[in-house]
Design a protein around this motif. Structure first.
Motif, PDB file in Angstrom:
ATOM      1  N   LEU A  15       0.846  -1.199   0.000  1.00 38.30           N
ATOM      2  CA  LEU A  15       0.000   0.000   0.000  1.00 38.30           C
ATOM      3  C   LEU A  15       0.880   1.246   0.000  1.00 38.30           C
ATOM      4  O   LEU A  15       0.614   2.201  -0.730  1.00 38.30           O
ATOM      5  N   SER A  18       2.113   1.775  -3.424  1.00 38.51           N
ATOM      6  CA  SER A  18       1.056   2.225  -4.334  1.00 38.51           C
ATOM      7  C   SER A  18       0.823   3.727  -4.244  1.00 38.51           C
ATOM      8  O   SER A  18       0.227   4.318  -5.137  1.00 38.51           O
ATOM      9  N   TYR A  23       4.573   5.538  -9.329  1.00 42.73           N
ATOM     10  CA  TYR A  23       5.061   4.245  -8.829  1.00 42.73           C
ATOM     11  C   TYR A  23       6.576   4.144  -8.922  1.00 42.73           C
ATOM     12  O   TYR A  23       7.124   3.146  -9.364  1.00 42.73           O
ATOM     13  N   LEU A  67       5.960  -1.219  -7.499  1.00 42.29           N
ATOM     14  CA  LEU A  67       4.944  -2.174  -7.905  1.00 42.29           C
ATOM     15  C   LEU A  67       5.213  -2.666  -9.318  1.00 42.29           C
ATOM     16  O   LEU A  67       5.606  -1.889 -10.189  1.00 42.29           O
ATOM     17  N   PRO A  71      -1.984  -0.694  -8.858  1.00 49.13           N
ATOM     18  CA  PRO A  71      -2.648  -1.116  -7.618  1.00 49.13           C
ATOM     19  C   PRO A  71      -3.995  -1.803  -7.860  1.00 49.13           C
ATOM     20  O   PRO A  71      -4.380  -2.688  -7.098  1.00 49.13           O
ATOM     21  N   LEU A 125      -5.301  -3.363  -4.024  1.00 47.57           N
ATOM     22  CA  LEU A 125      -4.604  -2.263  -3.347  1.00 47.57           C
ATOM     23  C   LEU A 125      -5.320  -0.935  -3.595  1.00 47.57           C
ATOM     24  O   LEU A 125      -5.393  -0.100  -2.706  1.00 47.57           O
ATOM     25  N   TYR A 129      -6.673   1.697  -0.748  1.00 45.38           N
ATOM     26  CA  TYR A 129      -6.286   3.111  -0.795  1.00 45.38           C
ATOM     27  C   TYR A 129      -7.515   4.005  -0.680  1.00 45.38           C
ATOM     28  O   TYR A 129      -7.558   4.915   0.145  1.00 45.38           O
TER      29      TYR A 129
END
Length: 147
Positions: A15, A18, A23, A67, A71, A125, A129
């Protein structure tokens, strides 16, 4: 199902990743500091998640982890599976053929397990968020994403 520290830290770390603009890679120490996770332990978790294809590592001064996908394309179930968390029912019990109530209980637990598995693989994710932002806005808090 019990969410262990291992699973909790893994979700927190991804998280955190993200939330990075574009990213970009983040150093393990930076994530560990923000999320209050021991850095050596976090490094081991990130290596497991890299092997599972959830994150990539970038070498160099501006390196770290980022990542591997958006996400919205990474589910909670994938994260937990990557670090060895089990979502299987505990003992594998087969009821006696003549015990109808055992079969009812067995079937109930099998269905609950299937629904939990579906839920874990449907929560991303991105969902976490937006849930965190909504909760913080409702509390009137400044946006702070330490989870």
């Amino acid at each position: 199902m019990k969410l262990t520290t291992r699973g909790h830290y893994s979700v927190k770390a991804l998280l955190d990743l993200s939330l990075q603009p574009n990213y970009t890679p983040v150093a393990v120490k930076a994530i560990a500091t923000r999320q209050e996770i021991p850095a050596p332990y976090l490094e081991k978790l990130l290596i497991e998640m890299r092997r599972a294809g959830l994150v990539t590592s970038v070498r160099g001064v501006q390196g770290g982890y980022k990542l591997a996908r958006s996400p919205a394309a990474i589910s909670l179930g994938e994260i937990l599976a990557a670090v060895g968390e089990t979502i299987e029912p505990l003992p594998h019990h087969q009821p006696e053929p003549g015990q109808a109530e055992d079969w009812v209980t067995f079937t109930l637990w099998q269905r609950l397990h299937q629904k939990m598995r579906e839920a874990l693989y449907s929560i991303t994710l991105a969902d976490l968020y937006y849930d965190a932002r909504s909760w913080q806005a409702a509390q009137g808090e400044e946006t702070n994403f330490v989870v």
